[in-house]
Design an enzyme around this catalytic site. Structure first.
Site, short mmCIF file in Angstrom:
data_model
loop_
_atom_site.label_atom_id
_atom_site.label_comp_id
_atom_site.label_asym_id
_atom_site.label_seq_id
_atom_site.Cartn_x
_atom_site.Cartn_y
_atom_site.Cartn_z
N GLU A 1 0.85 -1.36 0.05
CA GLU A 1 -0.06 0.06 0.00
C GLU A 1 0.83 1.51 -0.08
OE1 GLU A 1 -3.30 0.17 2.79
OE2 GLU A 1 -4.16 -1.46 1.65
N GLU B 1 -5.25 -8.47 -0.17
CA GLU B 1 -6.02 -8.08 1.06
C GLU B 1 -7.45 -7.91 0.30
OE1 GLU B 1 -4.76 -5.26 3.75
OE2 GLU B 1 -2.69 -5.83 3.46
C1 BGP Z 1 -4.59 -2.37 4.90
C2 BGP Z 1 -3.48 -2.55 5.34
C3 BGP Z 1 -3.14 -3.86 6.43
C4 BGP Z 1 -4.51 -3.88 7.44
C5 BGP Z 1 -5.88 -3.51 6.61
C6 BGP Z 1 -7.11 -3.43 7.53
O1 BGP Z 1 -4.86 -1.05 4.46
O2 BGP Z 1 -2.47 -3.15 4.38
O3 BGP Z 1 -2.11 -3.60 7.22
O4 BGP Z 1 -4.50 -3.36 8.59
O5 BGP Z 1 -5.63 -2.50 5.87
O6 BGP Z 1 -6.86 -2.04 7.98
P1 BGP Z 1 -7.48 -1.58 9.41
O7 BGP Z 1 -6.23 -2.30 10.27
O8 BGP Z 1 -7.03 -0.24 9.49
O9 BGP Z 1 -8.47 -2.10 9.86
#
Ligand code: BGP
Length: 472
Positions: free
Chosen positions: A165, A370
């Site tokens: 990201e 993801e």
């Molecule tokens: C993405 C990231 C992850 C993860 C996920 C969920 O942006 O790559 O690291 O955390 O989002 O987001 P959050 O943890 O803010 O709910």
């Protein structure tokens, strides 16, 4: 004429799930690991830090065995730069090398392909103190780190991801805890200079990977999601194009074609934020080619035109993408979408639209790195977690992924977030995403026991049928 019917998903489709080092491992300042920016940032009030997380560091064998029980073909995890190089450069921490070596061997024991992210939000704090991604030399530091990974793990790891990201680091680094603007007068300039260095580092590492590991495959892992116009007003469509360029295409145009997106370039000119580009940079970026595109998808965003007037610029900042830019676009809450408990829009059709759009622009195989639903799960007295809302979310997204595959988009794999409960970027561990429940609360650690959620059994069946059976 022979009409080729696209098969739903290839036999070797990489079903799995994801984690990241700083969110799952724990032992964040022990076993020789140096601090990363995640360990030195201010932890948001009411959420736990990263000292324990899911304690994957001490439970990895048990956790990977559970992933194998689900039938994982791949496991996406990241390597903490500061576990390998405590200060980001210089001396290697052998204990760190051994830890990931054991994780990789455990995966391979179960025929699980490791999918390794080289950098997931956890820049070495020592490098940050020297200027972080703003310092040109950091490109060499990243290449040096990559070389160590390729040397140590290259014979066992076939799939590599460069930077997780990068677009979110640029757009919402403050929420992730990675942007330091001390003494900075032009924020946009700093962000896009950092971004240029990351793009260059990525290109060099892709090239190095191909040179050192001819059989390996490497790709980027941005967060890509389509931007909708708030209405059919032509100006709203222009706003959506603007934000698509800034949020999505800048990163993939560079990774795949080695070109700066023209709309972003114009935006940078207007903000006096053109990065310093040295002779040869563009050639390096043009020559480096990814083998596939990895991308994270959670939700789409919607924007309307912003005419730049004071009132119009007060749009709500979108949680994931920071979608408001005065005079360029303004975030618009989409009234057609449901939201998660944490306010994130849910849009499986947007997932398919995003896959289609990426494929039509880049024509490379794609792996979803993801996708998932954060929720407050409850452990029942008899040790069950009835997370039907997660099953529903994942089912709808997989359905759309399959249709996209039938439409001819090349799909390599699907790795939802997350394999196991872990600490969120800024909303604590009670915002759970995993198939595997970890018995701890935000601050009370309890026994850290692992439980199989209902989604665990469901995903096992999905994998066993290569996505054919999506029923509960
Ligand atoms: C993405 C990231 C992850 C993860 C996920 C969920 O942006 O790559 O690291 O955390 O989002 O987001 P959050 O943890 O803010 O709910």
């Amino acid at each position: 004429m022979i009409i080729t019917k696209h098969t739903p998903l290839p036999k070797d489709f990489l079903w799995g799930a994801s984690t990241s080092a700083y969110q799952v491992e724990g032992e964040n300042l022990s076993h020789g690991k140096g601090p990363s920016v995640q360990d030195t940032k201010e932890i948001p009030a009411g959420t736990s830090g990263f000292e324990v997380c899911a304690d994957f560091y001490n439970h990895y064998e048990e956790d990977i065995a559970l992933m194998a029980e689900m039938g994982f073909k791949t496991f996406r995890f990241s390597i903490a730069w500061t576990r390998i190089l405590p200060t980001g450069r210089g001396e290697i921490n052998q204990e760190g090398i051994d830890f990931y070596s054991n994780v990789i061997d455990t995966c391979l024991k179960y025929n699980i392909e490791p999918l390794v992210t080289m950098f997931h939000f956890d820049l070495p704090d020592a490098l940050e103190k020297m200027g972080g991604w703003s310092r040109r030399d950091i490109v060499d530091d990243f290449v040096n780190f990559a070389r160590i990974l390729f040397e140590n793990y290259g014979s066992r790891v076939k799939y590599w991801l460069t930077i997780n990201e990068q677009n979110m680091l640029t757009l919402v680094g403050e929420a992730i805890g990675t942007s330091d603007f001390t003494g900075v007068t032009n924020k946009v300039k700093k962000l896009y200079q950092d971004n240029h260095h990351m793009l260059l580092a990525q290109a060099k590492v892709m090239k190095l990977c191909h040179e050192m590991l001819p059989g390996a495959k490497i790709g980027p892992a941005p967060n890509i999601s389509l931007i909708y116009p708030a209405s059919c007003k032509p100006k709203d469509n222009l706003a959506a194009q603007n934000f698509n360029a800034i949020r999505n295409w800048l990163y993939l145009d560079m990774a795949v074609y080695g070109i700066y997106n023209n709309l972003v370039w114009k935006y940078l000119e207007e903000h006096d934020a053109i990065p310093e580009i040295e002779d040869g940079d563009m050639e390096i970026m043009k020559a480096a080619k990814p083998d596939f595109i990895g991308f994270n998808y959670y939700n789409t965003s919607t924007v309307e035109w912003d005419d730049g007037s004071e009132d119009a610029a007060s749009g709500k900042v979108d949680q994931q993408s920071g979608a408001t830019e005065k005079g360029v676009y303004k975030a618009f809450p989409n009234p057609n979408l449901l939201r998660t408990e944490f306010g994130w829009e849910i849009d499986p059709d947007g997932f398919r639209a995003t896959i289609r759009e990426i494929y039509s622009r880049y024509h490379l195989p794609m792996i979803i790195t993801e996708n998932g639903l954060g929720a407050y799960d409850t452990l029942t007295e008899d040790g069950k977690i009835h997370d039907n809302y997660r099953i529903e979310y994942l089912r709808k997204h997989i359905e759309q992924l399959k249709i996209a595959a039938e439409e001819g988009c090349e799909m390599m794999g699907y790795c939802p977030w997350s394999a196991i409960d872990l600490v969120s970027t800024h909303e604590g561990i009670v915002k759970r995403y995993g198939f595997i429940y970890v018995n701890r609360d935000e601050f009370e650690l309890k026994d850290m026991k692992r439980y199989r959620k209902d989604s665990f059994y469901w995903y096992k069946k999905v994998i066993a049928t290569n996505g054919e059976d999506l029923t509960d």
